[in-house]
Structures are given as structure tokens and as C-alpha cells.
Design a protein around this motif. Structure first.
Motif, short mmCIF file in Angstrom:
data_model
loop_
_atom_site.label_atom_id
_atom_site.label_comp_id
_atom_site.label_asym_id
_atom_site.label_seq_id
_atom_site.Cartn_x
_atom_site.Cartn_y
_atom_site.Cartn_z
N HIS A 139 -0.06 1.84 7.09
CA HIS A 139 1.22 2.08 6.42
C HIS A 139 2.38 1.90 7.40
O HIS A 139 2.21 2.14 8.58
CB HIS A 139 1.24 3.51 5.86
CG HIS A 139 0.31 3.69 4.72
ND1 HIS A 139 0.68 3.53 3.40
CD2 HIS A 139 -1.02 4.01 4.68
CE1 HIS A 139 -0.36 3.74 2.62
NE2 HIS A 139 -1.41 4.04 3.37
N HIS A 167 0.82 -1.20 0.00
CA HIS A 167 0.00 0.00 0.00
C HIS A 167 0.87 1.27 0.00
O HIS A 167 0.65 2.19 -0.79
CB HIS A 167 -0.95 -0.02 1.21
CG HIS A 167 -2.10 0.93 1.06
ND1 HIS A 167 -3.27 0.83 1.76
CD2 HIS A 167 -2.26 2.03 0.28
CE1 HIS A 167 -4.09 1.81 1.41
NE2 HIS A 167 -3.49 2.55 0.52
N HIS A 192 1.38 4.27 -2.93
CA HIS A 192 1.37 5.74 -2.76
C HIS A 192 2.61 6.35 -3.41
O HIS A 192 2.52 7.34 -4.13
CB HIS A 192 1.36 6.11 -1.27
CG HIS A 192 0.00 6.00 -0.63
ND1 HIS A 192 -0.44 6.87 0.33
CD2 HIS A 192 -1.01 5.12 -0.82
CE1 HIS A 192 -1.67 6.52 0.72
NE2 HIS A 192 -2.03 5.46 0.04
N CYS A 218 -6.30 8.77 2.90
CA CYS A 218 -6.22 7.31 2.86
C CYS A 218 -6.57 6.72 4.22
O CYS A 218 -6.17 7.25 5.25
CB CYS A 218 -4.80 6.88 2.45
SG CYS A 218 -4.54 5.10 2.52
#
Ligand SMILES: [Zn+2]
Length: 403
Positions: A200, A99, A103, A196
Motif C-alpha cells: 500500500h 488496492h 480498502h 492484509c
């Protein structure tokens, strides 16, 4: 409302909490529990759900349904007041790597070339982003991959922040927000500000590496396939294994494999050509042999033969070749294929005989189907009689029709 521990600490893998509700999802035929607090991430924002255990009971799926954070379990835990939970960290961290990598990749395409990401998918094996462009070149791809890996090496912090709508103008968001309240930003300073809800890692270094694997041209966009982190090692492992097998099989080093494959294909093409030539020579030889065994039936030459498991294309080629070699001739060739019988029959143009009429007389013998031109027919059916009987019946019919 369940407390979302994964937003407080994306690295939390075990925790204790209470089961506050049990339920059964009729449409999915699955039992679920709601927890007071949870570190289980539910499917959302493009990131797949976590799996793990609640008091030793497997959590198979986690979804947010009507504001409820449902943990779908194999079996309902007995204790409810205090349960020990653990999430599968390998899976979660993989999702965090992919993920965050997405980005970085999307930001690099946009910051470098202005190519916007319109959607992304974190797949089980590989991930993809769709770019709002219809063409891209290799230089651009290589450049973006280089920039991504530089951002990773710089080990920039990945910061998450909750803000209000009023605070938004201070940020330069990569894509438009879909929510107005509880806005969560994931920020990589100097690289990317993005709304989002995913989990992360705390810095870009933990993404480890990004590798673009390929491109897929879609109607209105370009799909970029990529992997990050551990998946790069898995990909390299799998691809290397194939490479080692091929270098051994083709007896060529990696950099010469393509050449070796080209040679193999060319060789194969030549062999195919040789085989066709030999086959045609064999047919000619067989045809001459058959002619020497021809017999007379009412002053007409009859050439006949029965074969075992011979393709009908061979029979056709033989018949065609025979027709070029002999006049005043009727040909009947049969292939006996275990449960099926196939036949080809032809006659030279100097004979007045409709082979369809002959065929009609014998088709019931084999529950068969067939037909063709008056001078060239083929048929196939069950082996209800022997191939020799079929040949005999066919010639009997020829005799009747000629007379
Ligand atoms: Zn995201």
C-alpha cells in the motif's frame, strides 16, 4: 525463507541480492529462481504479482509455491552470487493505488451503510468489489464515492503493523482473519483496520481519486466496478475520445448526445417502415408485369421468371401476391445465386396439382432439398444445371403431371 523487502519498504524498486536456488516448474514449463531477499510481490491477497528484471533477465511472474517465493524468468541469469534486480514500478504503484482504494471503498460502504464486502478483484482494466446486498440506489453510490474521495483528500496515513493474536482485541477489524500467526494489519486511522498482506502507499492521498464506474446485479450480491489513481485518467481519456467522435458524428454537444441518438433510432425506424412499403409496392408492380407475360400450358396460365441473387423471401412474397391476383395459374420463380439455385413454386387453389410431386422430379438435377404444401413449395440446391434448364425441366414435369 526469502526476505520480503516489499514489507519493509513498499517503495523499493531496485535491490541487490543472491540467487539461492534455480528450478524448473514442470506443470507450467517455466524456469524460476529463488532469491535471498526480494522486493518482487507474489500474487496473493487479491493483488497481482510484480514483473521486472533480475540482472537484465525478464521476470514474468512471481508466485509463492510450497513456501518458496518463485520468480519465473524468461532465461536464467548466469551470475548467482550478486544480481541486480528491479521491479516495474508503474505496474506496482498502480496495484498499490487500486488496492488501497479498495480498502477505502469497502470501508466506506461498511461504515456508512453497513454493506459488507465479501470479495474483491483487482482486474487489468477495472476493479470490483462484491457487496453482500441485493439492492442499492444511486444516492448511496454517490454518497460513498464522495466519502472515499474525502478520505483521499484528507491524506490520512496508511499504516502497516505486525501483531500477535493476543493484541487483536485492541482493533476493530473489517473482516475476519484467515491467519493466526504473523498477522499483518493495514490501518487507516479512523477509517479502517484490516488484515492484509498487500502493498500500500504510505498515505491515502497517493490513491489520488476513486471513481465508481458501474454496478452489476448478481444473484446474491451487488458487484461494484471502480478504478483509482492513474486509471481514472486513462478511463477519462478513452471515454472522452469516444465522446468527441460521437459529438462530431451526431453533430450534437455532449449533453444532447442521448437525444441525438434517440432521433437517429426513430428516423431509422421510419425509414425501415418506408422501405417495407416501397418493397411491397414494387412486388405488386412486378406481379402485374409477370401476369402480363404469362403463357398457357395445357390451358393453365404459367407465370415464370429467373432472377439473379434475389432473396427467397422476395420470391415467396411475389408468389403470394400473384396468387391473390390470378386463378388457374402455376407460378415458378427461380433465383440464380452464383453457386446455388433457389426456387419457389405455387399454384392457385382451383388447380388439382401436387407441386411436391413436380419438385421431386427436378430435385436430383440440382442435388437439392425442398418441399412444402401441395399448393406452395420451395427448394434449393447446387447450380449443377443452368437456371434456364431448371425452369425448363420444372415445366416439363408440370406438363407430365397435369396430363
Ligand atoms: Zn488488502
Amino acid at each position: 525463507m526469502t526476505g520480503k523487502l516489499y514489507y519493509q519498504d513498499a517503495y523499493l524498486t531496485s535491490f541487490e541480492t543472491k540467487i539461492v536456488k534455480e528450478g524448473f516448474d514442470e506443470s507450467q514449463k517455466k524456469a524460476y529462481v529463488l532469491l535471498e531477499d526480494t522486493a518482487f510481490y507474489p500474487t496473493g491477497g487479491g493483488q497481482p504479482h510484480d514483473i521486472g528484471e533480475i540482472d537484465g533477465h525478464n521476470v514474468l511472474d512471481v508466485e509463492e509455491v510450497n513456501g518458496e517465493l518463485r520468480h519465473y524468468v524468461e532465461t536464467i541469469p548466469k551470475r548467482t552470487d550478486k544480481v541486480s534486480c528491479s521491479i516495474n514500478w508503474e505496474r506496482r504503484f498502480d496495484h498499490m493505488q487500486q488496492h488501497a482504494g479498495q480498502h477505502i471503498l469497502s470501508a466506506a460502504f461498511e461504515n456508512t451503510y453497513g454493506y459488507k464486502t465479501i470479495s474483491f478483484h483487482l482486474g487489468k482494466e477495472i476493479c470490483t468489489i462484491d457487496l453482500a446486498i441485493t439492492d442499492i440506489n444511486e444516492v448511496e453510490i454517490n454518497q460513498v464515492e464522495l466519502i472515499c474521495n474525502k478520505i483521499i483528500l484528507e491524506n490520512k496515513p496508511i499504516i502497516t503493523k505486525w501483531i500477535t493474536e493476543e493484541e487483536l482485541p485492541a482493533y476493530h477489524l473489517r473482516k475476519e482473519l484467515t491467519v493466526k500467526d504473523n498477522i499483518r494489519l493495514v490501518i487507516i486511522p479512523g477509517v479502517d483496520d484490516n488484515g492484509c498482506g498487500g502493498t500500500h502507499p504510505k498515505s491515502t492521498g497517493e490513491v489520488s481519486v476513486i471513481k465508481i464506474l458501474g454496478l452489476e446485479k448478481q444473484k446474491k450480491h451487488i458487484r461494484v466496478q471502480f478504478v483509482c489513481g492513474h486509471r481514472v485518467r486513462h478511463q477519462l481519456h478513452d471515454k472522452h475520445k469516444v465522446m468527441v467522435e460521437l459529438t462530431s458524428k451526431l453533430n450534437a454537444p455532449q449533453e444532447k448526445l442521448s437525444e441525438a441518438a434517440d432521433r437517429l433510432i426513430e428516423n431509422n425506424r421510419e425509414l425501415q417502415k418506408d422501405l417495407e412499403n416501397l418493397k411491397s409496392q414494387l412486388i405488386q408492380y412486378e406481379a402485374n408485369e409477370l401476369i402480363s407475360n404469362a403463357h398457357l400450358l395445357n390451358n393453365v396460365h404459367v407465370i415464370s421468371s429467373v432472377y439473379i441473387n434475389r432473396p427467397i423471401s422476395d420470391l415467396q412474397d411475389l408468389a403470394k401476391d400473384l396468387l391473390t391476383k390470378k386463378n388457374n395459374t402455376i407460378i415458378i420463380l427461380i433465383s440464380d445465386n452464383q453457386e446455388k439455385l433457389q426456387l419457389v413454386s405455387a399454384r392457385s387453389e382451383d388447380i388439382n396439382l401436387n407441386l411436391n410431386a413436380v419438385l421431386k422430379g427436378i430435385l436430383p438435377d440440382i442435388n437439392g432439398k425442398g418441399g412444402g404444401k401441395p399448393s406452395f413449395v420451395q427448394a434449393g440446391g447446387d447450380k449443377a444445371i443452368s437456371s434456364e434448364s431448371l425452369l425448363r425441366n420444372f415445366l416439363e414435369n408440370v406438363k407430365n403431371v397435369i396430363n
